[in-house]
Write a protein that holds these residues in place. Structure first.
Motif, mmCIF file in Angstrom:
data_model
loop_
_atom_site.group_PDB
_atom_site.id
_atom_site.type_symbol
_atom_site.label_atom_id
_atom_site.label_comp_id
_atom_site.label_asym_id
_atom_site.label_seq_id
_atom_site.Cartn_x
_atom_site.Cartn_y
_atom_site.Cartn_z
ATOM 1 N N ALA A 1 0.823 -1.216 0.000
ATOM 2 C CA ALA A 1 0.000 0.000 0.000
ATOM 3 C C ALA A 1 0.857 1.267 0.000
ATOM 4 N N GLY A 2 2.181 1.092 -0.050
ATOM 5 C CA GLY A 2 3.080 2.236 -0.086
ATOM 6 C C GLY A 2 3.483 2.761 1.274
ATOM 7 N N ILE A 3 3.203 1.975 2.309
ATOM 8 C CA ILE A 3 3.580 2.374 3.672
ATOM 9 C C ILE A 3 4.866 1.647 4.054
ATOM 10 N N PRO A 4 5.980 2.363 4.199
ATOM 11 C CA PRO A 4 7.225 1.700 4.574
ATOM 12 C C PRO A 4 7.140 1.121 5.985
ATOM 13 N N VAL A 5 7.521 -0.134 6.121
ATOM 14 C CA VAL A 5 7.462 -0.827 7.403
ATOM 15 C C VAL A 5 8.866 -0.945 7.983
ATOM 16 N N VAL A 6 9.034 -0.460 9.209
ATOM 17 C CA VAL A 6 10.269 -0.700 9.941
ATOM 18 C C VAL A 6 9.992 -1.889 10.850
ATOM 19 N N ASN A 7 10.574 -3.016 10.497
ATOM 20 C CA ASN A 7 10.370 -4.283 11.202
ATOM 21 C C ASN A 7 11.304 -4.312 12.413
ATOM 22 N N LEU A 8 10.703 -4.354 13.582
ATOM 23 C CA LEU A 8 11.464 -4.279 14.828
ATOM 24 C C LEU A 8 11.634 -5.669 15.447
ATOM 25 N N ASP A 9 12.861 -6.101 15.575
ATOM 26 C CA ASP A 9 13.270 -7.306 16.288
ATOM 27 C C ASP A 9 12.831 -8.614 15.640
ATOM 28 N N ARG A 10 11.593 -9.041 15.805
ATOM 29 C CA ARG A 10 11.153 -10.335 15.264
ATOM 30 C C ARG A 10 10.916 -10.179 13.768
ATOM 31 N N ILE A 11 11.777 -10.809 12.996
ATOM 32 C CA ILE A 11 11.834 -10.491 11.570
ATOM 33 C C ILE A 11 10.756 -11.201 10.743
ATOM 34 N N PHE A 12 10.290 -10.515 9.708
ATOM 35 C CA PHE A 12 9.363 -11.112 8.751
ATOM 36 C C PHE A 12 10.171 -11.943 7.749
ATOM 37 N N PRO A 13 9.684 -13.123 7.359
ATOM 38 C CA PRO A 13 10.442 -13.971 6.442
ATOM 39 C C PRO A 13 10.538 -13.411 5.027
ATOM 40 N N ASP A 14 9.578 -12.578 4.646
ATOM 41 C CA ASP A 14 9.521 -12.014 3.292
ATOM 42 C C ASP A 14 10.112 -10.608 3.313
ATOM 43 N N LYS A 15 11.231 -10.413 2.626
ATOM 44 C CA LYS A 15 11.880 -9.102 2.632
ATOM 45 C C LYS A 15 11.040 -8.019 1.956
ATOM 46 N N LEU A 16 10.066 -8.430 1.144
ATOM 47 C CA LEU A 16 9.165 -7.464 0.527
ATOM 48 C C LEU A 16 8.154 -6.922 1.529
ATOM 49 N N SER A 17 8.117 -7.517 2.724
ATOM 50 C CA SER A 17 7.159 -7.088 3.744
ATOM 51 C C SER A 17 7.678 -5.919 4.587
ATOM 52 N N TYR A 18 8.935 -5.582 4.449
ATOM 53 C CA TYR A 18 9.473 -4.484 5.257
ATOM 54 C C TYR A 18 10.508 -3.671 4.487
ATOM 55 N N ARG A 19 10.592 -2.416 4.835
ATOM 56 C CA ARG A 19 11.592 -1.521 4.236
ATOM 57 C C ARG A 19 12.932 -1.652 4.936
ATOM 58 N N THR A 20 12.895 -1.689 6.274
ATOM 59 C CA THR A 20 14.115 -1.795 7.072
ATOM 60 C C THR A 20 13.850 -2.676 8.288
ATOM 61 N N TRP A 21 14.812 -3.530 8.605
ATOM 62 C CA TRP A 21 14.759 -4.312 9.834
ATOM 63 C C TRP A 21 15.819 -3.792 10.794
ATOM 64 N N ILE A 22 15.463 -3.664 12.072
ATOM 65 C CA ILE A 22 16.436 -3.327 13.100
ATOM 66 C C ILE A 22 16.204 -4.225 14.310
ATOM 67 N N GLY A 23 17.267 -4.780 14.843
ATOM 68 C CA GLY A 23 17.121 -5.667 15.987
ATOM 69 C C GLY A 23 18.465 -5.999 16.606
ATOM 70 N N GLY A 24 18.416 -6.830 17.621
ATOM 71 C CA GLY A 24 19.622 -7.196 18.347
ATOM 72 C C GLY A 24 20.320 -8.401 17.749
ATOM 73 N N ASP A 25 21.470 -8.718 18.324
ATOM 74 C CA ASP A 25 22.313 -9.805 17.842
ATOM 75 C C ASP A 25 22.343 -10.908 18.895
ATOM 76 N N ASN A 26 21.520 -11.928 18.714
ATOM 77 C CA ASN A 26 21.445 -13.002 19.695
ATOM 78 C C ASN A 26 22.732 -13.817 19.756
ATOM 79 N N TYR A 27 23.285 -14.160 18.605
ATOM 80 C CA TYR A 27 24.557 -14.874 18.581
ATOM 81 C C TYR A 27 25.634 -14.019 19.245
ATOM 82 N N GLY A 28 25.608 -12.721 18.950
ATOM 83 C CA GLY A 28 26.587 -11.803 19.537
ATOM 84 C C GLY A 28 26.471 -11.701 21.048
#
Length: 349
Positions: free
Chosen positions: A133-160
């Motif tokens: 719909a043209g609304i940029p999604v900032v995906n926070l932490d729990r990531i969406f599997p489809d990269k077309l579902s979000y504009r930017t992902w930001i989250g922590g580093d569990n392995y780190g």
């Protein structure tokens, strides 16, 4: 003792970091042949008022300290900008209710959406609908599997997180000259990928010192389970050298069990960076010596990113003109040496 809800989130980092760009000299005369470093994108003063934007926000219910801090940080950061209208929907742990709430934000035609889903897989389609719909999604932490579902992902580093904890434990035991140490690990929910990533990072880091985990047990990310699991581990191991607890929320119960048992021969490392854990570290009289971050300040950064994206701006410290597609925050180690700096960023468990 109160019981906190299960934490089904992807589980340290505080602010977005940027890397310096280096240019290589290929000729004999550096002044003549070395190319000039490109200038940062001309985005202006990003914190200065710009075009008015409406940022939608949806997250799970605040059933423990970390999630509560996510919502609090997002709202507080949005309030710092006169050009931002913050439109938050009612937090919920019900998948269908969250989907309906996001639907309402799409219908309201918000300019950007910050979304921490209860489950990335199950909310993937509604995030994709917002993006389409043209609304940029900032995906926070729990990531969406489809990269077309979000504009930017930001989250922590569990392995780190695991790596940071492992290096702290390994280095200290090596320095003390401990041979064949008894190292215990208190996980969150063992079946979650985030927990498995943390455990792998911890094991990999310990391996570099020639150490391994003696025993590990899951505590479900709750105070009550943290208390019960720790009590069992203390009874099973009469000598312990170090413990890593994955989560400072469940760490309230972990510390209570340790204090009740009167055990002080080992040191404890926490996870996430809660304020109460930091105060324990600050006291200098606790077995808790450090905690590794998975900071809910990521919600503040998510709102800042959503504002920049909606206003068509980039990040002024970067050369590129667009906000990055993915940002993984560093897991930082908090000890008595730097706890005063980090305490203002801590969340209450």
């Amino acid at each position: 003792m109160s019981k906190l809800g299960r934490r089904g989130f992807l589980f340290s980092g505080a602010v977005v970091g940027t890397a310096a760009l280096a240019t290589a000299c290929t000729g004999n005369d550096p002044e003549a042949s070395a190319p000039a470093a490109p200038a940062a994108a001309a985005t202006g003063a990003n914190d200065e008022p710009g075009a008015k934007v409406v940022i939608g926000f949806s997250a799970p219910a605040a059933d423990h300290g970390w999630i509560a801090a996510i919502a609090k940080n997002a709202e507080a950061t949005a309030g710092q900008y006169s050009d931002v209208e913050f439109k938050a929907v009612e937090p919920t742990n019900d998948i269908n209710t969250q989907i309906a709430a996001v639907e309402s934000l799409i219908a309201a035609k918000v300019n950007a959406l910050v979304l921490l889903p209860n489950d990335g897989q199950q909310l993937n389609q509604i995030a994709r609908k917002a993006s389409d719909a043209g609304i940029p999604v900032v995906n926070l932490d729990r990531i969406f599997p489809d990269k077309l579902s979000y504009r930017t992902w930001i989250g922590g580093d569990n392995y780190g997180m695991g790596v940071a904890a492992g290096h702290y434990v390994g280095a200290k035991l090596k320095e003390k000259g401990v041979a064949k140490p008894v190292i215990l690990e208190i996980q969150g929910i063992a079946t979650l990928p985030l927990t498995q990533d943390r455990s792998k990072g911890f094991a990999d880091a310990l391996k570099t010192y020639g150490f391994t985990v003696t025993a590990q047990q899951a505590a479900q990310f709750t105070v009550q389970s943290g208390n019960e699991v720790t009590g069992n581990l203390l009874q099973a191991h009469k000598k312990i050298d170090a413990i890593w607890n994955h989560d400072d929320d469940q760490g309230v119960g972990v510390l209570a069990a340790i204090k009740e048992a009167g055990r002080t021969e080992f040191f404890l490392v926490g996870g996430a960076g809660s304020a109460n854990a930091m105060r324990e570290i600050q006291s200098g009289s606790s077995v808790l010596e450090a905690t590794v971050t998975y900071s809910p300040t990521m919600a503040s950064s998510a709102v800042k990113l959503a504002r920049l994206i909606a206003q068509g701006k980039g990040m002024s410290d970067l050369v590129e003109h667009q906000v990055p597609q993915s940002i993984t925050l560093a897991s930082e180690t908090i000890t008595k040496d730097n706890v005063d700096t980090y305490l203002p960023l801590g969340f209450e468990s």
